[in-house]
Structure formats: C-alpha cells, structure tokens
Design an enzyme around this catalytic site. Structure first.
Site, PDB file in Angstrom:
ATOM      1  N   GLY A   1     -42.461  40.979 -37.454  1.00  0.00           N
ATOM      2  CA  GLY A   1     -43.339  39.762 -37.711  1.00  0.00           C
ATOM      3  C   GLY A   1     -44.510  40.339 -38.499  1.00  0.00           C
ATOM      4  O   GLY A   1     -44.985  39.764 -39.527  1.00  0.00           O
TER       5      GLY A   1
ATOM      6  N   GLU B   1     -50.384  44.027 -36.333  1.00  0.00           N
ATOM      7  CA  GLU B   1     -49.577  42.845 -35.705  1.00  0.00           C
ATOM      8  C   GLU B   1     -49.571  41.492 -36.364  1.00  0.00           C
ATOM      9  O   GLU B   1     -50.648  41.018 -36.945  1.00  0.00           O
ATOM     10  CB  GLU B   1     -50.059  42.682 -34.145  1.00  0.00           C
ATOM     11  CG  GLU B   1     -49.416  43.461 -32.940  1.00  0.00           C
ATOM     12  CD  GLU B   1     -47.908  42.650 -32.754  1.00  0.00           C
ATOM     13  OE1 GLU B   1     -47.265  41.930 -33.639  1.00  0.00           O
ATOM     14  OE2 GLU B   1     -47.587  42.939 -31.688  1.00  0.00           O
ATOM     15  N   ASP B   2     -48.689  40.778 -36.116  1.00  0.00           N
ATOM     16  CA  ASP B   2     -48.609  39.324 -36.599  1.00  0.00           C
ATOM     17  C   ASP B   2     -49.571  38.508 -35.853  1.00  0.00           C
ATOM     18  O   ASP B   2     -50.088  37.917 -36.265  1.00  0.00           O
ATOM     19  CB  ASP B   2     -47.293  38.965 -36.934  1.00  0.00           C
ATOM     20  CG  ASP B   2     -46.424  38.908 -35.680  1.00  0.00           C
ATOM     21  OD1 ASP B   2     -46.661  39.610 -34.530  1.00  0.00           O
ATOM     22  OD2 ASP B   2     -45.320  38.407 -35.504  1.00  0.00           O
TER      23      ASP B   2
ATOM     24  N   ASP C   1     -50.276  36.974 -28.277  1.00  0.00           N
ATOM     25  CA  ASP C   1     -50.039  35.810 -27.579  1.00  0.00           C
ATOM     26  C   ASP C   1     -50.518  36.110 -26.334  1.00  0.00           C
ATOM     27  O   ASP C   1     -51.705  36.110 -25.970  1.00  0.00           O
ATOM     28  CB  ASP C   1     -48.591  35.090 -27.878  1.00  0.00           C
ATOM     29  CG  ASP C   1     -48.333  34.252 -27.043  1.00  0.00           C
ATOM     30  OD1 ASP C   1     -49.276  33.599 -26.477  1.00  0.00           O
ATOM     31  OD2 ASP C   1     -47.265  33.637 -27.106  1.00  0.00           O
TER      32      ASP C   1
ATOM     33  N   PHE D   1     -46.990  27.318 -30.909  1.00  0.00           N
ATOM     34  CA  PHE D   1     -45.972  28.063 -31.436  1.00  0.00           C
ATOM     35  C   PHE D   1     -46.190  27.744 -33.021  1.00  0.00           C
ATOM     36  O   PHE D   1     -46.008  26.662 -33.491  1.00  0.00           O
ATOM     37  CB  PHE D   1     -44.576  27.753 -31.003  1.00  0.00           C
ATOM     38  CG  PHE D   1     -43.685  29.025 -31.301  1.00  0.00           C
ATOM     39  CD1 PHE D   1     -43.612  30.234 -30.346  1.00  0.00           C
ATOM     40  CD2 PHE D   1     -42.992  28.844 -32.247  1.00  0.00           C
ATOM     41  CE1 PHE D   1     -43.019  30.932 -30.700  1.00  0.00           C
ATOM     42  CE2 PHE D   1     -42.171  30.077 -32.546  1.00  0.00           C
ATOM     43  CZ  PHE D   1     -42.182  31.030 -31.769  1.00  0.00           C
TER      44      PHE D   1
ATOM     45  N   ASP E   1     -41.702  34.251 -36.811  1.00  0.00           N
ATOM     46  CA  ASP E   1     -40.155  33.489 -36.720  1.00  0.00           C
ATOM     47  C   ASP E   1     -40.115  32.700 -35.646  1.00  0.00           C
ATOM     48  O   ASP E   1     -40.899  32.702 -34.527  1.00  0.00           O
ATOM     49  CB  ASP E   1     -38.924  34.431 -36.714  1.00  0.00           C
ATOM     50  CG  ASP E   1     -39.139  35.211 -35.413  1.00  0.00           C
ATOM     51  OD1 ASP E   1     -40.068  35.637 -35.016  1.00  0.00           O
ATOM     52  OD2 ASP E   1     -37.982  35.268 -34.405  1.00  0.00           O
TER      53      ASP E   1
ATOM     54  N   ARG F   1     -39.333  32.981 -41.283  1.00  0.00           N
ATOM     55  CA  ARG F   1     -40.361  34.199 -41.709  1.00  0.00           C
ATOM     56  C   ARG F   1     -41.045  34.201 -42.926  1.00  0.00           C
ATOM     57  O   ARG F   1     -41.928  34.695 -43.201  1.00  0.00           O
ATOM     58  CB  ARG F   1     -39.735  35.384 -41.545  1.00  0.00           C
ATOM     59  CG  ARG F   1     -39.398  35.896 -40.055  1.00  0.00           C
ATOM     60  CD  ARG F   1     -39.049  37.409 -39.737  1.00  0.00           C
ATOM     61  NE  ARG F   1     -38.614  37.901 -38.524  1.00  0.00           N
ATOM     62  CZ  ARG F   1     -38.940  37.956 -37.510  1.00  0.00           C
ATOM     63  NH1 ARG F   1     -40.198  37.823 -37.292  1.00  0.00           N
ATOM     64  NH2 ARG F   1     -38.517  38.419 -36.203  1.00  0.00           N
TER      65      ARG F   1
HETATM   66  P1  IMP Z   1     -47.291  38.871 -26.931  1.00  0.00           P
HETATM   67  O1  IMP Z   1     -46.570  40.295 -26.220  1.00  0.00           O
HETATM   68  O2  IMP Z   1     -46.892  37.707 -25.998  1.00  0.00           O
HETATM   69  O3  IMP Z   1     -48.683  39.012 -27.301  1.00  0.00           O
HETATM   70  O4  IMP Z   1     -46.164  38.561 -28.026  1.00  0.00           O
HETATM   71  C1  IMP Z   1     -46.583  39.007 -29.086  1.00  0.00           C
HETATM   72  C2  IMP Z   1     -45.091  38.830 -30.157  1.00  0.00           C
HETATM   73  O5  IMP Z   1     -44.522  37.719 -29.613  1.00  0.00           O
HETATM   74  C3  IMP Z   1     -45.646  38.681 -31.537  1.00  0.00           C
HETATM   75  O6  IMP Z   1     -45.663  40.040 -32.016  1.00  0.00           O
HETATM   76  C4  IMP Z   1     -44.544  37.934 -32.104  1.00  0.00           C
HETATM   77  O7  IMP Z   1     -43.556  38.614 -32.585  1.00  0.00           O
HETATM   78  C5  IMP Z   1     -44.210  36.858 -30.855  1.00  0.00           C
HETATM   79  N1  IMP Z   1     -44.870  35.497 -31.100  1.00  0.00           N
HETATM   80  C6  IMP Z   1     -45.897  35.424 -30.023  1.00  0.00           C
HETATM   81  N2  IMP Z   1     -46.534  34.010 -30.290  1.00  0.00           N
HETATM   82  C7  IMP Z   1     -45.829  33.719 -31.511  1.00  0.00           C
HETATM   83  C8  IMP Z   1     -45.532  32.380 -32.262  1.00  0.00           C
HETATM   84  O8  IMP Z   1     -46.325  31.497 -32.111  1.00  0.00           O
HETATM   85  N3  IMP Z   1     -44.764  32.357 -33.102  1.00  0.00           N
HETATM   86  C9  IMP Z   1     -43.957  33.500 -33.469  1.00  0.00           C
HETATM   87  N4  IMP Z   1     -44.019  34.708 -32.779  1.00  0.00           N
HETATM   88  C10 IMP Z   1     -44.676  34.738 -31.719  1.00  0.00           C
HETATM   89 MG    MG Z   2     -44.366  40.641 -33.593  1.00  0.00          MG
END
Ligand code: IMP
Ligand code: MG
Length: 179
Positions: A45, A99-100, A103, A152, A159, A165
């Site tokens: 990402g 990080e992208d 969440d 989302f 992605d 992407r």
């Molecule tokens: P977390 O572990 O829930 O904080 O999620 C982190 C990872 O989930 C990010 O690095 C993204 O790759 C993916 N992610 C979380 N939310 C989104 C979104 O809205 N769109 C696309 N990828 C997401």
């Molecule tokens: Mg990611």
C-alpha cells in the site's frame, strides 16, 4: 472489477495529495536533519506515498521495505503475517515507518513491536491516511497526511482486492462491492 465498473467518488484530489505530501517531506526533513533516518515502507500500500514522500525529503537518508498482510477484501483478518522482512540493519538507527493507512491499528502495532525488537534509536510513524474513529492505538502517530472518516478508500497505493492502487487520487468505494 476495474476502475470504470466500480462506484467511486473522489475524496482527496491528486493536487491536494501532492501539496500535503511535500509539506510532510519538509516537516520530516526538519525533524531528522543530521540523523540519517531510515524510512521503511510497508508494502504494497505505501509504494506511491513512499515514492512521493522520499522525493520531498531534502536530507541524507536510507530506505527499505517490509511486507505484511492483514486484509482480505474489505475486512482486517486481525492476524498480521510477515511476508517480507527488511534487509537493512536498524539497530541504533532512527526509523520512520511509512504506512498508507491506519485503520484498526493492528498492522502498525505489529510493526512497532517487530522493528522495536531490533533496538532502533527511535521509531516514528508517517501515515498517509488515518481513520481516527476506528484506530485503537496507545502510541503517537507522528506524521499524518489526512484524517478520513471510517469509509473504505482506494487509490494512491490503496487497493480493493489488489485493484485500483494505480489511481492518482483517493476515492471512496461506494456500495457493497464485496463478492
Ligand atoms: P489496520 O491493521 O486495520 O490498521 O489496517 C492497515 C492496513 O489495512 C493498511 O495498511 C491497508 O493496507 C489496509 N486498509 C485499511 N483500510 C483500508 C481502506 O480503506 N482501503 C484500502 N486498504 C485499507
Ligand atoms: Mg498496507
């Protein structure tokens, strides 16, 4: 599914992104001048953010990538798997994780622990996006591009099932597209 078939609405324009990312580059350069930081991009990402951010960095630095997986479709699986480790030595170095999006915060917590176990001099986090309403984190996120609502999003590296992407802007993915 491809970009033209999906229902998408622009959330952050390419122009807004470029402006904010170059501001972040300047801010980070100011904070790490003379410290020779190492930027670690989280694949896949962060690839686009990493490329733009690093071009906005005006100080001596190094970079590497790490790859983890937590997502299937639109949901975090909760379990983070390390797919590719860093090859650089980070002991005694100033590390900036790139990080992208943050969440739930599961991924960034995993990475903080993983990189932290190598005894770096410091670890900072630069994230392009954060969903503050969702994220449950008890540590500081040092550099944030944009705070977004808990929706989302795709584009600029992010992605949906590995697609979309390549888009220059960030788009809200509308409706229930999970098959
Ligand atoms: P977390 O572990 O829930 O904080 O999620 C982190 C990872 O989930 C990010 O690095 C993204 O790759 C993916 N992610 C979380 N939310 C989104 C979104 O809205 N769109 C696309 N990828 C997401
Ligand atoms: Mg990611």
């Amino acid at each position: 599914m491809n970009a033209s078939e999906s229902k998408m609405a622009l959330m952050i324009s390419p122009e807004e992104i470029q402006k904010r990312v170059s501001e972040m580059g300047q801010e980070i350069s100011g904070k790490f001048a003379g410290k020779d930081p190492i930027f670690i991009g989280v694949l896949n990402g962060s690839f686009m953010f990493m490329a733009d951010l690093l071009r906005a960095i005006s100080i001596d630095c190094e970079m590497d990538f790490i790859k983890v997986r937590s997502y299937v479709g639109k949901k975090s699986s909760g379990t983070i798997r390390l797919i590719k480790d860093i090859s650089a030595e980070v002991t005694d170095r100033h590390v900036v994780l790139v990080e992208d999006i943050i969440d739930s915060g599961h991924t960034i917590r995993f990475l903080m622990e993983r990189i932290g176990s190598a005894a770096p001099k410091s670890i900072s986090i630069a994230t392009f996006l954060i969903k503050h309403e969702v994220a449950k984190i008890d540590f500081t996120i040092d550099f944030i591009g944009f705070e977004i609502p808990p929706e989302f999003v795709v584009g600029y590296g992010l992605d949906f099932n590995q697609k979309l992407r390549h888009l220059n802007g960030v788009y809200r993915l509308e409706g229930d597209l999970v098959k």
